[in-house]
Design a protein around this motif. Sequence first.
Motif, PDB file in Angstrom:
ATOM      1  N   ALA A  21     -18.633  15.259 -57.418  1.00  0.00           N
ATOM      2  CA  ALA A  21     -17.964  16.551 -57.185  1.00  0.00           C
ATOM      3  C   ALA A  21     -17.809  17.318 -58.492  1.00  0.00           C
ATOM      4  O   ALA A  21     -18.002  18.544 -58.539  1.00  0.00           O
ATOM      5  CB  ALA A  21     -16.594  16.320 -56.537  1.00  0.00           C
ATOM      6  N   ALA A  22     -17.490  16.593 -59.572  1.00  0.00           N
ATOM      7  CA  ALA A  22     -17.336  17.227 -60.884  1.00  0.00           C
ATOM      8  C   ALA A  22     -18.656  17.824 -61.362  1.00  0.00           C
ATOM      9  O   ALA A  22     -18.701  18.955 -61.875  1.00  0.00           O
ATOM     10  CB  ALA A  22     -16.818  16.215 -61.893  1.00  0.00           C
ATOM     11  N   VAL A  23     -19.756  17.072 -61.182  1.00  0.00           N
ATOM     12  CA  VAL A  23     -21.081  17.575 -61.586  1.00  0.00           C
ATOM     13  C   VAL A  23     -21.425  18.847 -60.820  1.00  0.00           C
ATOM     14  O   VAL A  23     -21.881  19.845 -61.388  1.00  0.00           O
ATOM     15  CB  VAL A  23     -22.169  16.496 -61.364  1.00  0.00           C
ATOM     16  N   GLU A  24     -21.222  18.818 -59.503  1.00  0.00           N
ATOM     17  CA  GLU A  24     -21.551  19.977 -58.671  1.00  0.00           C
ATOM     18  C   GLU A  24     -20.753  21.207 -59.098  1.00  0.00           C
ATOM     19  O   GLU A  24     -21.296  22.319 -59.174  1.00  0.00           O
ATOM     20  CB  GLU A  24     -21.275  19.659 -57.197  1.00  0.00           C
ATOM     21  N   LEU A  25     -19.476  21.014 -59.380  1.00  0.00           N
ATOM     22  CA  LEU A  25     -18.625  22.137 -59.792  1.00  0.00           C
ATOM     23  C   LEU A  25     -19.110  22.760 -61.096  1.00  0.00           C
ATOM     24  O   LEU A  25     -19.312  23.974 -61.181  1.00  0.00           O
ATOM     25  CB  LEU A  25     -17.174  21.663 -59.957  1.00  0.00           C
ATOM     26  N   VAL A  26     -19.291  21.923 -62.117  1.00  0.00           N
ATOM     27  CA  VAL A  26     -19.626  22.454 -63.437  1.00  0.00           C
ATOM     28  C   VAL A  26     -21.032  23.037 -63.470  1.00  0.00           C
ATOM     29  O   VAL A  26     -21.257  24.124 -64.031  1.00  0.00           O
ATOM     30  CB  VAL A  26     -19.458  21.368 -64.529  1.00  0.00           C
ATOM     31  N   GLU A  27     -21.991  22.348 -62.841  1.00  0.00           N
ATOM     32  CA  GLU A  27     -23.367  22.865 -62.837  1.00  0.00           C
ATOM     33  C   GLU A  27     -23.460  24.202 -62.099  1.00  0.00           C
ATOM     34  O   GLU A  27     -24.274  25.062 -62.466  1.00  0.00           O
ATOM     35  CB  GLU A  27     -24.314  21.854 -62.214  1.00  0.00           C
ATOM     36  N   SER A  28     -22.618  24.406 -61.093  1.00  0.00           N
ATOM     37  CA  SER A  28     -22.675  25.649 -60.313  1.00  0.00           C
ATOM     38  C   SER A  28     -22.225  26.865 -61.133  1.00  0.00           C
ATOM     39  O   SER A  28     -22.616  28.000 -60.814  1.00  0.00           O
ATOM     40  CB  SER A  28     -21.800  25.526 -59.056  1.00  0.00           C
ATOM     41  N   ILE A  29     -21.419  26.659 -62.174  1.00  0.00           N
ATOM     42  CA  ILE A  29     -20.924  27.794 -62.964  1.00  0.00           C
ATOM     43  C   ILE A  29     -21.468  27.798 -64.396  1.00  0.00           C
ATOM     44  O   ILE A  29     -21.096  28.646 -65.196  1.00  0.00           O
ATOM     45  CB  ILE A  29     -19.376  27.802 -63.018  1.00  0.00           C
ATOM     46  N   MET A  30     -22.368  26.875 -64.711  1.00  0.00           N
ATOM     47  CA  MET A  30     -22.857  26.768 -66.089  1.00  0.00           C
ATOM     48  C   MET A  30     -23.526  28.053 -66.589  1.00  0.00           C
ATOM     49  O   MET A  30     -23.302  28.455 -67.736  1.00  0.00           O
ATOM     50  CB  MET A  30     -23.818  25.581 -66.202  1.00  0.00           C
ATOM     51  N   PRO A  31     -24.345  28.748 -65.781  1.00  0.00           N
ATOM     52  CA  PRO A  31     -24.927  30.008 -66.278  1.00  0.00           C
ATOM     53  C   PRO A  31     -23.866  31.040 -66.671  1.00  0.00           C
ATOM     54  O   PRO A  31     -24.000  31.722 -67.689  1.00  0.00           O
ATOM     55  CB  PRO A  31     -25.768  30.501 -65.089  1.00  0.00           C
ATOM     56  N   GLN A  32     -22.811  31.133 -65.870  1.00  0.00           N
ATOM     57  CA  GLN A  32     -21.737  32.084 -66.169  1.00  0.00           C
ATOM     58  C   GLN A  32     -20.961  31.675 -67.422  1.00  0.00           C
ATOM     59  O   GLN A  32     -20.548  32.530 -68.213  1.00  0.00           O
ATOM     60  CB  GLN A  32     -20.779  32.208 -64.976  1.00  0.00           C
ATOM     61  N   ILE A  33     -20.778  30.365 -67.604  1.00  0.00           N
ATOM     62  CA  ILE A  33     -20.092  29.884 -68.802  1.00  0.00           C
ATOM     63  C   ILE A  33     -20.904  30.223 -70.050  1.00  0.00           C
ATOM     64  O   ILE A  33     -20.361  30.667 -71.065  1.00  0.00           O
ATOM     65  CB  ILE A  33     -19.831  28.367 -68.716  1.00  0.00           C
ATOM     66  N   LEU A  34     -22.218  30.065 -69.962  1.00  0.00           N
ATOM     67  CA  LEU A  34     -23.084  30.399 -71.093  1.00  0.00           C
ATOM     68  C   LEU A  34     -23.042  31.900 -71.391  1.00  0.00           C
ATOM     69  O   LEU A  34     -23.051  32.313 -72.547  1.00  0.00           O
ATOM     70  CB  LEU A  34     -24.522  29.964 -70.803  1.00  0.00           C
ATOM     71  N   GLU A  35     -22.937  32.713 -70.356  1.00  0.00           N
ATOM     72  CA  GLU A  35     -22.855  34.168 -70.540  1.00  0.00           C
ATOM     73  C   GLU A  35     -21.554  34.579 -71.219  1.00  0.00           C
ATOM     74  O   GLU A  35     -21.500  35.612 -71.879  1.00  0.00           O
ATOM     75  CB  GLU A  35     -22.963  34.878 -69.184  1.00  0.00           C
ATOM     76  N   SER A  36     -20.511  33.779 -71.061  1.00  0.00           N
ATOM     77  CA  SER A  36     -19.219  34.117 -71.672  1.00  0.00           C
ATOM     78  C   SER A  36     -19.260  34.077 -73.190  1.00  0.00           C
ATOM     79  O   SER A  36     -18.428  34.686 -73.865  1.00  0.00           O
ATOM     80  CB  SER A  36     -18.130  33.163 -71.170  1.00  0.00           C
TER      81      SER A  36
END
Length: 327
Positions: free
Chosen positions: A211-226
């Motif tokens: 569940a943790a992997v799915e959560l973080v991977e789903s928002i990783m592009p947005q985190i990189l954009e920040s």
Amino acid sequence: MYARIGATHLSWLDTEVFRECYAEGSPYDDFVKLTFRNCQILAQKGNYKESFARMNKVEADRLRAFKYNNSWTYYSGLLQLQRQICRDDKVAVEHILAQLQAVQLLEFEMRLLLAFHTIEFTIRQGDYGRALRMVEQAAHSMQPENFDVHSQIKLLCLKARILEKSGHPQRGFSLAMRAASIAHRSKILFDLWESICTLAAVLISLREFEAAVELVESIMPQILESEDFALIARAYSLLVDANMGIAGELWSTMGRESTPVRKEYVNRAIGYIDSAYDSYEEIEDLLGQTEMMAKKATVMHLTGDPILANDYAAKYLDLRRRRGAEA
């Protein structure tokens, strides 16, 4: 507003346009504040040198007024504090904190920012009881006239992190969920990414690795954009822990039969360690770099590569010595 919705590049562009086109005709207090915001964006990417250079370019003649000089001193101190916290320099941090706490600044938002930095430093020192008391104190200082949803979410995330690190992830779960829910309703996307990372850390403590992997991977592009390297490094570090957790569970349930799949998760974790280390290195975060080297040495040992394990262990010890020298 742009920073809060995760559009850091637009936030940067606005501060640049203001500095280049509107600095002359604006109140000087606004110019000092926008310069600080501009330097904040540079600092969160690890570009401290240019950040300090820009703050020091503020004309000394214009800072003769007590109000402007007071604000400039406070803002410059916050930038220095952020860097020294990353460098794990306890003496420098305590010295800067004492100076900033003596500055009488009327803006509640800036005083709360100092509180956030202080809590972060206390968490890094492992004093979770004191950090929790500081969170409660900051929460009590928020009144209807100075209430800010961003600050509310930040305090919820900090409290959830403290509870997770101090061995109470179940209590942290509801706080992280609440923070994510408020951020989602308020459309404050940067806080939403931070809340989800906090929730992922809690899930890892509860051994909910997939569940943790799915959560973080789903928002990783947005985190990189920040373009916030501290959050980027933290997200990668969470992916390291979650992937290693999955590999460990596969070994415990399937034994040697799980070797090919387990190796895939371990290789992913190794890649994420390198990414996290690079991000920590950009912002001069010695504690983060030390943790990544320790994880890599452990992974190399588990995969049966003692030579590489010893190399990374040596780098880990070198970073430990550097942290000791800074402290």
